[in-house]
Each structure stands twice: as C-alpha cells, then as structure tokens.
Write a protein that holds these residues in place. Structure first.
Motif, mmCIF file in Angstrom:
data_model
loop_
_atom_site.group_PDB
_atom_site.id
_atom_site.type_symbol
_atom_site.label_atom_id
_atom_site.label_comp_id
_atom_site.label_asym_id
_atom_site.label_seq_id
_atom_site.Cartn_x
_atom_site.Cartn_y
_atom_site.Cartn_z
ATOM 1 N N PHE A 1 30.889 33.373 38.094
ATOM 2 C CA PHE A 1 32.293 33.568 37.740
ATOM 3 C C PHE A 1 33.175 33.750 38.961
ATOM 4 O O PHE A 1 32.732 34.233 40.012
ATOM 5 C CB PHE A 1 32.448 34.797 36.829
ATOM 6 N N GLU A 2 34.434 33.380 38.802
ATOM 7 C CA GLU A 2 35.431 33.647 39.823
ATOM 8 C C GLU A 2 35.602 35.145 40.029
ATOM 9 O O GLU A 2 35.247 35.956 39.174
ATOM 10 C CB GLU A 2 36.792 33.079 39.389
ATOM 11 N N LYS A 3 36.183 35.524 41.144
ATOM 12 C CA LYS A 3 36.562 36.913 41.374
ATOM 13 C C LYS A 3 37.686 37.295 40.402
ATOM 14 O O LYS A 3 38.603 36.502 40.145
ATOM 15 C CB LYS A 3 37.039 37.089 42.810
ATOM 16 N N ASN A 4 37.607 38.501 39.856
ATOM 17 C CA ASN A 4 38.683 39.000 38.991
ATOM 18 C C ASN A 4 39.773 39.579 39.898
ATOM 19 O O ASN A 4 39.839 40.777 40.144
ATOM 20 C CB ASN A 4 38.145 40.072 38.039
ATOM 21 N N SER A 5 40.631 38.712 40.366
ATOM 22 C CA SER A 5 41.631 39.080 41.358
ATOM 23 C C SER A 5 42.998 39.294 40.731
ATOM 24 O O SER A 5 43.234 38.952 39.562
ATOM 25 C CB SER A 5 41.715 38.004 42.446
ATOM 26 N N LEU A 6 43.901 39.857 41.504
ATOM 27 C CA LEU A 6 45.239 40.171 41.000
ATOM 28 C C LEU A 6 45.970 38.931 40.508
ATOM 29 O O LEU A 6 46.789 39.014 39.584
ATOM 30 C CB LEU A 6 46.049 40.871 42.086
ATOM 31 N N ASP A 7 45.687 37.781 41.113
ATOM 32 C CA ASP A 7 46.384 36.567 40.685
ATOM 33 C C ASP A 7 45.828 35.978 39.394
ATOM 34 O O ASP A 7 46.304 34.939 38.921
ATOM 35 C CB ASP A 7 46.374 35.513 41.798
ATOM 36 N N LYS A 8 44.829 36.646 38.797
ATOM 37 C CA LYS A 8 44.277 36.189 37.519
ATOM 38 C C LYS A 8 44.949 36.873 36.323
ATOM 39 O O LYS A 8 44.575 36.601 35.172
ATOM 40 C CB LYS A 8 42.772 36.465 37.458
ATOM 41 N N VAL A 9 45.912 37.743 36.559
ATOM 42 C CA VAL A 9 46.590 38.434 35.452
ATOM 43 C C VAL A 9 47.374 37.424 34.614
ATOM 44 O O VAL A 9 48.187 36.661 35.141
ATOM 45 C CB VAL A 9 47.538 39.527 35.973
ATOM 46 N N ILE A 10 47.129 37.440 33.293
ATOM 47 C CA ILE A 10 47.863 36.547 32.400
ATOM 48 C C ILE A 10 48.776 37.312 31.439
ATOM 49 O O ILE A 10 49.642 36.709 30.812
ATOM 50 C CB ILE A 10 46.919 35.640 31.592
ATOM 51 N N LEU A 11 48.588 38.643 31.315
ATOM 52 C CA LEU A 11 49.441 39.408 30.414
ATOM 53 C C LEU A 11 49.617 40.817 30.958
ATOM 54 O O LEU A 11 48.643 41.486 31.303
ATOM 55 C CB LEU A 11 48.846 39.469 29.001
ATOM 56 N N ARG A 12 50.898 41.236 31.021
ATOM 57 C CA ARG A 12 51.259 42.583 31.456
ATOM 58 C C ARG A 12 52.057 43.267 30.339
ATOM 59 O O ARG A 12 52.608 42.596 29.462
ATOM 60 C CB ARG A 12 52.108 42.530 32.724
ATOM 61 N N PRO A 13 52.134 44.612 30.383
ATOM 62 C CA PRO A 13 52.910 45.319 29.363
ATOM 63 C C PRO A 13 54.374 44.898 29.356
ATOM 64 O O PRO A 13 54.963 44.591 30.399
ATOM 65 C CB PRO A 13 52.764 46.785 29.767
ATOM 66 N N ILE B 1 45.740 42.202 31.353
ATOM 67 C CA ILE B 1 44.692 41.282 30.909
ATOM 68 C C ILE B 1 44.601 40.128 31.901
ATOM 69 O O ILE B 1 45.616 39.533 32.279
ATOM 70 C CB ILE B 1 44.974 40.759 29.488
ATOM 71 N N THR B 2 43.377 39.842 32.333
ATOM 72 C CA THR B 2 43.134 38.761 33.279
ATOM 73 C C THR B 2 42.302 37.665 32.619
ATOM 74 O O THR B 2 41.664 37.886 31.584
ATOM 75 C CB THR B 2 42.383 39.272 34.521
ATOM 76 N N LEU B 3 42.302 36.487 33.238
ATOM 77 C CA LEU B 3 41.462 35.382 32.792
ATOM 78 C C LEU B 3 40.684 34.858 33.988
ATOM 79 O O LEU B 3 41.286 34.476 35.002
ATOM 80 C CB LEU B 3 42.291 34.271 32.153
ATOM 81 N N VAL B 4 39.360 34.878 33.890
ATOM 82 C CA VAL B 4 38.504 34.335 34.953
ATOM 83 C C VAL B 4 37.604 33.268 34.356
ATOM 84 O O VAL B 4 37.167 33.370 33.208
ATOM 85 C CB VAL B 4 37.659 35.434 35.630
ATOM 86 N N LYS B 5 37.338 32.232 35.152
ATOM 87 C CA LYS B 5 36.558 31.105 34.668
ATOM 88 C C LYS B 5 35.156 31.097 35.273
ATOM 89 O O LYS B 5 34.937 31.572 36.385
ATOM 90 C CB LYS B 5 37.273 29.790 35.000
ATOM 91 N N ARG B 6 34.242 30.550 34.519
ATOM 92 C CA ARG B 6 32.893 30.311 35.020
ATOM 93 C C ARG B 6 32.945 29.073 35.897
ATOM 94 O O ARG B 6 33.568 28.062 35.537
ATOM 95 C CB ARG B 6 31.936 30.115 33.840
ATOM 96 N N THR B 7 32.277 29.140 37.036
ATOM 97 C CA THR B 7 32.400 28.067 38.018
ATOM 98 C C THR B 7 31.239 27.091 37.988
ATOM 99 O O THR B 7 31.220 26.129 38.756
ATOM 100 C CB THR B 7 32.517 28.658 39.427
ATOM 101 N N VAL B 8 30.257 27.339 37.113
ATOM 102 C CA VAL B 8 29.120 26.424 36.973
ATOM 103 C C VAL B 8 28.990 26.036 35.506
ATOM 104 O O VAL B 8 29.591 26.654 34.627
ATOM 105 C CB VAL B 8 27.807 27.067 37.469
#
Length: 271
Positions: A135-147, A115-122
C-alpha cells in the motif's frame, strides 16, 4: 458495518495452513471476511455463531498496517483505524481510513478525525506476511474528507465506501461527530477545549450518519454531501450500504443493535 468480536458457542473448524501461497486470498476476499459472520448450522441445535477473522500474524510477527509508532515511515497520522475497502473502477484495491494527525486529543475540534484514501500498489493475491509494502503511505495529501460544520467539528469517522458501477459513482457513508447546536466559533479551534476529549464534551456530543458521493474519489473537492431522508433511525451512527445492479439497495445501520433498510434510489430509506 464494522466487525465485532462474538463469543463462539461451538468449536471452530480445524485451522487451514497459512503459508500456502496458492491459497492467498484476494484483497476483496480478505476485507470481506473482516465484516462477515458465518452461521454453522447443525441439525440437533440452534446455529452457533463464529467470528470470522483474518490472521494478522505472518512469519515476521504481527502484521499491522500504518503503525505510526513502530513504522512512522508508513503514515503521517498518529492514529490510523476503521478502514473500509473498495475496488476502484480501474481494478485497483483501495482503503479509506479514519485518521488523526496527533495522538493526544484525537476527535476534538483542534484535532478532528479526517478520512484518507490509499491505494494498493500491486495486483494479484494478497501477501499477508508483507501487507504494508503493498500500500501507499497514508500521507497528508491522501485526505479526501475533512469536517465541515458544527455537527462534524470533532471529526468525520468510520468510513464505509462502495461504488455504483452502473453510474461510476462512489458512495461513502461516515459518522459525523460534533454538535449541531453548539456555537461554531466557541468550539472550532484547539483553545476551545482540550487537551483531551473529556474537556470537549460540550462540543463533541452528537453522532449521525452522513453520505458523500463522487466520481473521482481521490479528489477531495469532488466529494459532495447529499441530503437523504428516511424512517426514524435511518441516519444513526455506523452505516454500510449495499448497492445492487438492480433495486432495491440495502443499508445496515447502528451499533449494539443493527437495523436493515432498503431503497430504490439510494436517498430515501425505509425500515
């Protein structure tokens, strides 16, 4: 709960103009319409049902977010789906997204959902014709929850996020997909099963709702899994929670048939 297409039993109302900038919806209104059903009452017949949807078509054609095939620059993930919206305490709109790194074998121990979290930039009204650029890019560093654990080894899925503004606490319900009875060492890597899901049925055969809480939602390490109790079925797959300013709070759970629940402190649930 995620939106479902429902066959109309009465003609829909006349369409509104779609290019009126003054009538652009807010992000909260946009996401709300994706999960609501409108009941149009009539005096002579039972109320017909309508599926309420937001048009995905802008002047430039299909308006799809995080398209890994046609716009790989927008995401590091092959699959990006099942988003849930939240307005953060600082007023910024954000989406939590079920994401899979690789296309083949998604939702298996070697390629589980995260699960990732991306923010709206405007800020301001939503531009449906150019939504991806907001929106921001849905990148690997946006992961907030892993199994974590055998009962999540095939993925953490279908996030539904909300916030308790009284305490500043974010709550996220999600589907844990795996098998709590499986041998974790036998199902924990890409060689255990695969390459497709049918080869992993012995490792991926149970689903249930879990909940995590955080006061800093962008920090993966801040999310804490919480223990909840309730009547039979309270933790079935697919859950959305409504946190009210004063109790009771509500949740809706299930796929196919949906049950409602209520609680005073967000942990024990009664039908």
């Amino acid at each position: 709960a995620s939106s479902q297409s429902i066959r109309r039993t009465a003609p829909p109302p006349a369409p509104r103009p779609r290019n009126d900038a003054a009538a652009r919806p807010s992000m909260a209104a946009l996401l709300t319409t994706l999960v609501c059903l409108v009941l149009a009452a009539t005096a002579a017949a039972p109320p017909p049902r309508y599926a309420v949807e937001v048009s995905r078509t802008g002047p430039g054609g299909m308006n799809v977010l995080f398209d890994s095939v046609h716009h790989p620059e927008t995401t590091d993930f092959a699959h990006n789906f099942g988003p849930s919206h939240v307005r953060l305490l600082d007023g910024v709109d954000a989406l939590v997204i079920r994401s899979c790194v690789h296309r083949p074998g998604c939702s298996t121990p070697g390629n589980p959902d995260v699960i990732t979290l991306v923010k709206r930039t405007v800020t301001g009204p939503v531009d449906l014709s150019n939504l991806q650029s907001e929106f921001e890019k849905n990148s690997l560093d946006k992961v907030i929850l892993r199994p974590q654990g055998a009962d999540e080894q095939c993925g953490v899925q279908d996030p539904r996020i909300t916030v308790d503004r009284r305490t500043g606490t974010y709550l996220m319900a999600y589907t844990a997909y795996g098998d709590g009875t499986a041998n974790p060492t036998a199902c924990s890597n890409a060689t255990a099963c695969g390459p497709t899901w049918p080869h992993c049925s012995r490792c991926c055969k149970s689903t249930k709702t879990k909940v995590v809480m955080s006061k800093t939602p962008e920090v993966a390490s801040s999310w804490v899994r919480v223990n909840r109790t309730g009547d039979v079925g309270f933790d079935a797959k697919s859950t959305a929670t409504l946190v009210r300013d004063t109790p009771p709070h509500f949740q809706w759970t299930g796929t196919g048939s949906v049950r409602s629940w209520q609680a005073n402190d967000l942990l024990p649930w009664a039908a």
